[in-house]
Design a protein around this motif. Structure first.
Motif, PDB file in Angstrom:
ATOM      1  N   SER A  53       0.820  -1.081  -0.279  1.00 25.19           N
ATOM      2  CA  SER A  53       0.135  -0.062  -0.432  1.00 25.19           C
ATOM      3  C   SER A  53       0.775   1.101  -0.234  1.00 25.19           C
ATOM      4  O   SER A  53       0.400   2.729   0.356  1.00 25.19           O
ATOM      5  N   CYS A  54       2.333   1.171  -0.047  1.00 24.42           N
ATOM      6  CA  CYS A  54       3.195   2.293  -0.325  1.00 24.42           C
ATOM      7  C   CYS A  54       2.879   3.234  -1.230  1.00 24.42           C
ATOM      8  O   CYS A  54       2.112   2.880  -2.599  1.00 24.42           O
ATOM      9  N   ASP A  55       2.548   4.194  -1.166  1.00 23.73           N
ATOM     10  CA  ASP A  55       2.651   5.934  -2.134  1.00 23.73           C
ATOM     11  C   ASP A  55       3.535   6.021  -2.755  1.00 23.73           C
ATOM     12  O   ASP A  55       4.442   6.928  -2.745  1.00 23.73           O
ATOM     13  N   PHE A  56       4.037   4.789  -3.812  1.00 26.06           N
ATOM     14  CA  PHE A  56       4.309   5.167  -4.676  1.00 26.06           C
ATOM     15  C   PHE A  56       4.675   5.999  -5.516  1.00 26.06           C
ATOM     16  O   PHE A  56       5.983   6.505  -6.148  1.00 26.06           O
ATOM     17  N   LYS A  57       3.485   6.988  -6.184  1.00 31.41           N
ATOM     18  CA  LYS A  57       3.986   7.866  -7.525  1.00 31.41           C
ATOM     19  C   LYS A  57       3.999   8.992  -6.667  1.00 31.41           C
ATOM     20  O   LYS A  57       4.471   9.515  -6.886  1.00 31.41           O
ATOM     21  N   ASN A  58       3.879   9.305  -3.853  1.00 32.76           N
ATOM     22  CA  ASN A  58       4.644   9.993  -4.118  1.00 32.76           C
ATOM     23  C   ASN A  58       6.005  10.123  -3.474  1.00 32.76           C
ATOM     24  O   ASN A  58       6.569  11.711  -4.097  1.00 32.76           O
ATOM     25  N   LEU A  59       6.051   8.772  -3.272  1.00 29.79           N
ATOM     26  CA  LEU A  59       7.898   9.000  -3.510  1.00 29.79           C
ATOM     27  C   LEU A  59       7.922   8.905  -4.501  1.00 29.79           C
ATOM     28  O   LEU A  59       9.747   9.798  -4.588  1.00 29.79           O
ATOM     29  N   SER A  60       7.941   8.685  -5.682  1.00 33.48           N
ATOM     30  CA  SER A  60       8.458   9.104  -7.289  1.00 33.48           C
ATOM     31  C   SER A  60       8.795   9.988  -7.227  1.00 33.48           C
ATOM     32  O   SER A  60      10.018  10.803  -7.698  1.00 33.48           O
ATOM     33  N   ARG A  61       7.763  11.467  -6.400  1.00 30.62           N
ATOM     34  CA  ARG A  61       7.970  12.417  -7.111  1.00 30.62           C
ATOM     35  C   ARG A  61       9.226  13.298  -6.283  1.00 30.62           C
ATOM     36  O   ARG A  61       9.646  14.205  -6.651  1.00 30.62           O
ATOM     37  N   ILE A  62       9.148  12.552  -4.726  1.00 32.42           N
ATOM     38  CA  ILE A  62      10.696  13.290  -3.673  1.00 32.42           C
ATOM     39  C   ILE A  62      11.509  12.852  -4.368  1.00 32.42           C
ATOM     40  O   ILE A  62      11.982  13.628  -4.721  1.00 32.42           O
ATOM     41  N   TYR A  63      11.840  12.214  -5.028  1.00 31.67           N
ATOM     42  CA  TYR A  63      12.940  11.332  -6.128  1.00 31.67           C
ATOM     43  C   TYR A  63      13.200  12.078  -6.930  1.00 31.67           C
ATOM     44  O   TYR A  63      14.305  12.626  -7.899  1.00 31.67           O
ATOM     45  N   THR A  64      12.091  12.743  -7.980  1.00 35.39           N
ATOM     46  CA  THR A  64      12.219  13.873  -8.880  1.00 35.39           C
ATOM     47  C   THR A  64      13.051  14.945  -8.569  1.00 35.39           C
ATOM     48  O   THR A  64      13.428  15.699  -8.816  1.00 35.39           O
ATOM     49  N   PHE A  65      12.158  15.459  -6.835  1.00 39.66           N
ATOM     50  CA  PHE A  65      12.753  16.848  -6.471  1.00 39.66           C
ATOM     51  C   PHE A  65      14.504  16.500  -6.148  1.00 39.66           C
ATOM     52  O   PHE A  65      14.707  17.740  -6.562  1.00 39.66           O
ATOM     53  N   LEU A  66      14.490  16.098  -5.183  1.00 38.44           N
ATOM     54  CA  LEU A  66      16.037  15.174  -5.253  1.00 38.44           C
ATOM     55  C   LEU A  66      16.785  15.506  -6.656  1.00 38.44           C
ATOM     56  O   LEU A  66      17.834  15.986  -6.150  1.00 38.44           O
ATOM     57  N   GLY A  67      16.504  14.888  -7.772  1.00 37.94           N
ATOM     58  CA  GLY A  67      17.433  14.912  -8.666  1.00 37.94           C
ATOM     59  C   GLY A  67      16.917  15.936  -8.934  1.00 37.94           C
ATOM     60  O   GLY A  67      18.786  16.642  -9.526  1.00 37.94           O
ATOM     61  N   GLU A  68      16.207  16.861  -8.790  1.00 41.85           N
ATOM     62  CA  GLU A  68      16.517  18.012  -9.389  1.00 41.85           C
ATOM     63  C   GLU A  68      16.955  19.460  -8.416  1.00 41.85           C
ATOM     64  O   GLU A  68      17.861  19.172  -9.432  1.00 41.85           O
ATOM     65  N   ILE A  69      17.059  18.953  -7.539  1.00 40.62           N
ATOM     66  CA  ILE A  69      18.310  20.001  -6.543  1.00 40.62           C
ATOM     67  C   ILE A  69      19.658  19.479  -6.464  1.00 40.62           C
ATOM     68  O   ILE A  69      20.028  20.649  -6.921  1.00 40.62           O
ATOM     69  N   LEU A  70      19.968  18.313  -6.774  1.00 36.40           N
ATOM     70  CA  LEU A  70      21.788  17.803  -7.207  1.00 36.40           C
ATOM     71  C   LEU A  70      21.970  17.916  -8.663  1.00 36.40           C
ATOM     72  O   LEU A  70      23.383  18.795  -8.303  1.00 36.40           O
ATOM     73  N   TYR A  71      21.091  18.410  -9.097  1.00 35.93           N
ATOM     74  CA  TYR A  71      21.369  18.201 -10.584  1.00 35.93           C
ATOM     75  C   TYR A  71      22.250  20.040 -10.287  1.00 35.93           C
ATOM     76  O   TYR A  71      22.792  20.565 -11.257  1.00 35.93           O
ATOM     77  N   LYS A  72      20.970  20.652 -10.525  1.00 40.45           N
ATOM     78  CA  LYS A  72      20.830  22.511 -10.207  1.00 40.45           C
ATOM     79  C   LYS A  72      21.963  22.612  -9.502  1.00 40.45           C
ATOM     80  O   LYS A  72      23.009  23.821  -9.443  1.00 40.45           O
ATOM     81  N   HIS A  73      22.342  21.895  -7.685  1.00 39.51           N
ATOM     82  CA  HIS A  73      24.151  22.553  -7.662  1.00 39.51           C
ATOM     83  C   HIS A  73      25.036  21.533  -8.122  1.00 39.51           C
ATOM     84  O   HIS A  73      26.053  21.081  -6.693  1.00 39.51           O
ATOM     85  N   LEU A  74      24.921  21.294  -9.205  1.00 39.15           N
ATOM     86  CA  LEU A  74      26.093  20.447  -9.144  1.00 39.15           C
ATOM     87  C   LEU A  74      26.800  19.295  -8.814  1.00 39.15           C
ATOM     88  O   LEU A  74      28.431  19.381  -8.340  1.00 39.15           O
ATOM     89  N   SER A  75      25.677  18.385  -8.734  1.00 37.81           N
ATOM     90  CA  SER A  75      26.513  16.739  -8.218  1.00 37.81           C
ATOM     91  C   SER A  75      25.527  16.266  -9.434  1.00 37.81           C
ATOM     92  O   SER A  75      24.744  15.497  -8.592  1.00 37.81           O
ATOM     93  N   PRO A  76      26.050  16.107 -10.311  1.00 39.03           N
ATOM     94  CA  PRO A  76      25.509  15.069 -11.631  1.00 39.03           C
ATOM     95  C   PRO A  76      24.865  13.835 -11.034  1.00 39.03           C
ATOM     96  O   PRO A  76      23.959  12.772 -11.267  1.00 39.03           O
ATOM     97  N   GLU A  77      26.323  13.173 -10.334  1.00 44.16           N
ATOM     98  CA  GLU A  77      26.360  12.134 -10.038  1.00 44.16           C
ATOM     99  C   GLU A  77      25.129  11.158  -9.213  1.00 44.16           C
ATOM    100  O   GLU A  77      24.723  10.078  -9.316  1.00 44.16           O
ATOM    101  N   ASN A  78      25.057  12.333  -8.370  1.00 41.57           N
ATOM    102  CA  ASN A  78      23.899  12.003  -7.610  1.00 41.57           C
ATOM    103  C   ASN A  78      22.512  12.550  -7.847  1.00 41.57           C
ATOM    104  O   ASN A  78      21.571  11.596  -7.630  1.00 41.57           O
ATOM    105  N   ALA A  79      22.906  13.369  -9.115  1.00 41.91           N
ATOM    106  CA  ALA A  79      20.819  13.418  -9.171  1.00 41.91           C
ATOM    107  C   ALA A  79      20.851  11.824 -10.313  1.00 41.91           C
ATOM    108  O   ALA A  79      19.792  12.404 -10.572  1.00 41.91           O
ATOM    109  N   LEU A  80      21.952  11.596 -10.725  1.00 46.74           N
ATOM    110  CA  LEU A  80      21.178  10.013 -11.777  1.00 46.74           C
ATOM    111  C   LEU A  80      20.658   9.207 -10.319  1.00 46.74           C
ATOM    112  O   LEU A  80      19.723   8.748 -11.322  1.00 46.74           O
ATOM    113  N   ILE A  81      21.561   9.048 -10.046  1.00 49.48           N
ATOM    114  CA  ILE A  81      20.652   8.105  -8.763  1.00 49.48           C
ATOM    115  C   ILE A  81      19.837   8.740  -8.489  1.00 49.48           C
ATOM    116  O   ILE A  81      18.526   7.593  -8.212  1.00 49.48           O
ATOM    117  N   ALA A  82      18.712   9.122  -8.076  1.00 54.32           N
ATOM    118  CA  ALA A  82      18.342   9.997  -7.543  1.00 54.32           C
ATOM    119  C   ALA A  82      16.715  10.148  -8.265  1.00 54.32           C
ATOM    120  O   ALA A  82      15.643   9.211  -8.786  1.00 54.32           O
TER     121      ALA A  82
END
Length: 585
Positions: A145-174
């Protein structure tokens, strides 16, 4: 006795029958609340505005227990986030704290996710990163019953922040985690969008083959599920790579699809949507590679003029440099080479200013938790230092104001002494005139000339005296406010510049009288505009000057003054009565 026992027995039976009924009514009410909350939750994804209307009605009408009330607050925060409405991080923290203790894993994840969104919208990337990490940690991915859709959005935001702040490897993981959980949520569109988003990170890492491969696959997936505009826009980065490599013929079919179907480019007016101005550079390079210099110059200059972004200026300057190099125009080559270098330096400076100072904070989430106490102490120390600095500045300002006031008083006293000296001189001159009148006739001719000279000097001194008296009367009416900066500015507006006073000048005018209780207490019985007019009258401004400063008609100004006189004094009177009264305070 028997009757008493019978009555008691009947009362007990009635009570026993009423209690289940009351419990049933309460239970029905709470079940209705649960149904309404569930309905609002289902609307939150497809019709958030309708969901907000329903939530507002539930808050006002339903008497619910704390658990349901907190669920409603969480749902309201979710919908406000959907609608991009501003939210207080303090209230969101209270909600997150509650569900940390009382909610299930999905509720905890949602509460921290919304808190992260609030900080993200507030441009506080470190705090946003912290709460998105915490939100992801709250998820129970082993539960179906985990809300995977919400979890996907969280990792999308994490990827965007890490990409914008010059951490592409970590952004790729997110980003890959976002794709994984979008698939588990059966959210096809976001899964494909997440896959296509990888192209930005791979481009940053210089893996151009991966960029082109992913773009081709994501475009086909978008087409398969009917998202034609997404399919076309996915070619953006590959087109840029091909143009940079000089592959003009290869890029043409992709360019046609992008411009026709992405919805980002208007072919009729050759205009791209804001934020995508790099497309002008792509068009210019295509024409440059085909030796169509005029068309190339048109798009390079279009990019240069329609955006203030340093990266676009860098690309446009580079294009113009290459254009004039082909035209063998050495002066222009030098000019745009310098512009290219300057734009490159500016882009690097901007990147350094906005991102490099935050890089360390972006890469290691655990550091936030470990240094939280130290950061809190630093913040407290900074607060105290700021208070001390502000107090020092205020003390210096007060001291400066007192020094200026003392200087003005001294100048006024010196002027008064000077006028007295003038008066003594006039008296002496008049005496000299009387003495001259009794001189002998044989000296008459010489003395007439001297008398005329003295009379002219007397006339000059009298004019100075009259001017001084006039200025003294004006100063007396305005004391102690005549030398206040805002009063001088307003008088200049009214007498010379003929402009209305600004909102900031209104605030300064009102604050000028805050320490004068007899006047400032009028705020309790007057509206803000009436109080403002009252202060202008107190400062000696005429109705025509008030008309200029406030934009009100003269008749309106007269009516307001009569109305204020009645309201303050309880008497009927004219606008002039009000002026006399307010100037007497």
């Amino acid at each position: 006795m028997k009757r008493i026992i019978t009555n008691i027995t009947g009362g007990l039976l009635l009570a026993v029958s009423i209690v289940p009924t009351l419990l049933s009514v309460v239970s029905c009410g709470q079940q209705a609340a649960d149904r309404d909350i569930a309905a609002a939750d289902s609307l939150s994804e497809v019709a958030p505005q309708r969901a907000m209307t329903l939530i507002d009605s539930l808050e006002g009408e339903i008497d619910m227990n704390k658990s349901r009330h907190m669920k409603l607050l969480l749902l309201k925060a979710k919908v406000r986030n959907k609608l991009a409405m501003p939210m207080s991080t303090d209230s969101l923290k209270d909600i997150a704290d509650y569900f940390d203790k009382h909610g299930d894993s999905n509720e905890r994840m949602l509460a921290y996710y919304i808190l992260g969104c609030a900080y993200f919208d507030g441009k506080d990337a470190p705090m946003a990163l912290q709460y998105f990490h915490e939100a992801a940690a709250k998820a129970d991915t082993t539960d179906s019953s985990c809300d995977f859709k919400n979890l996907s959005r969280i990792y999308t935001f994490l990827g965007e922040i890490l990409y914008k702040h010059l951490s592409p490897e970590n952004a790729l993981i997110a980003q890959k985690q976002a794709i994984k959980y979008a698939k588990l949520a059966k959210d096809t569109l976001n899964a494909i969008c997440g896959y296509q988003r990888l192209t930005e990170t791979y481009y940053y890492l210089g893996k151009y083959d991966s960029v082109i491969s992913i773009s081709d696959k994501s475009s086909k997936l978008f087409q398969k599920y009917g998202y034609i505009n997404y399919a076309a826009s996915s070619y953006g980065i590959p087109i840029f790579i091909m143009v940079e490599n000089g592959e003009t013929n290869k890029v043409k079919p992709y360019l046609r699809i992008y411009e026709k179907e992405s919805g980002l480019y208007d072919t009729k007016v050759n205009k791209v949507k804001k934020g995508h101005e790099i497309h002008y550079y792509i068009k210019g390079m295509c024409y440059l590679n085909e030796n169509k210099f005029d068309s190339a110059e048109y798009f390079f200059r279009k990019e240069l003029n329609e955006t203030s972004d340093y990266n676009n200026h860098q690309a446009a300057a580079k294009g113009l440099y290459m254009l004039y190099k082909k035209r063998c125009n050495n002066d222009s080559v030098t000019k745009y080479a310098e512009m290219w270098n300057a734009a490159t330096d500016s882009a690097y400076t901007q990147m350094s200013t906005e991102h490099l100072q935050q890089m360390q904070a972006m890469y290691n989430y655990n550091r936030y938790r470990q240094n939280a106490e130290e950061a809190e102490k630093d913040a407290l120390r900074t607060k105290y230092i700021s208070i001390i600095i502000i107090m020092a500045i205020m003390a210096a300002a007060i001291g400066g104001a007192l020094a200026v006031r003392t200087y003005i008083i001294r100048k006024r006293r010196a002027r008064v002494n000077e006028i007295k000296e003038y008066e003594r001189s006039i008296s002496e001159l008049k005496k000299a005139r009387r003495e001259l009148d009794i001189l002998t006739e044989n000296r008459q001719t010489r003395m007439e000339s001297l008398i005329k000279e003295k009379e002219e000097e007397i006339e000059r001194l009298q004019k100075e005296k009259a001017e001084y008296e006039k200025n003294k009367d004006i100063a007396a009416r305005m004391t102690p406010f005549a030398d206040e900066p805002v009063v001088r500015v307003l008088r200049r507006h009214a007498e010379k510049e003929h402009v209305m006073m600004s909102g900031e000048e209104r605030k300064m005018l009102i604050s000028l009288f805050d320490s004068y209780e007899e006047i400032s207490r009028l705020k309790a019985v007057l509206s803000e505009s009436e109080y403002e007019l009252c202060l202008l009258v107190k400062l000696g401004f005429t109705p025509s000057q008030i008309n200029m400063l406030t934009g009100r008609s003269l008749q309106d100004i007269a009516n307001i003054r009569k109305r204020m006189y009645n309201r303050i004094t309880g008497k009927d009177g004219s606008s002039r009565d009000f002026d006399k009264f307010i100037k007497s305070l």
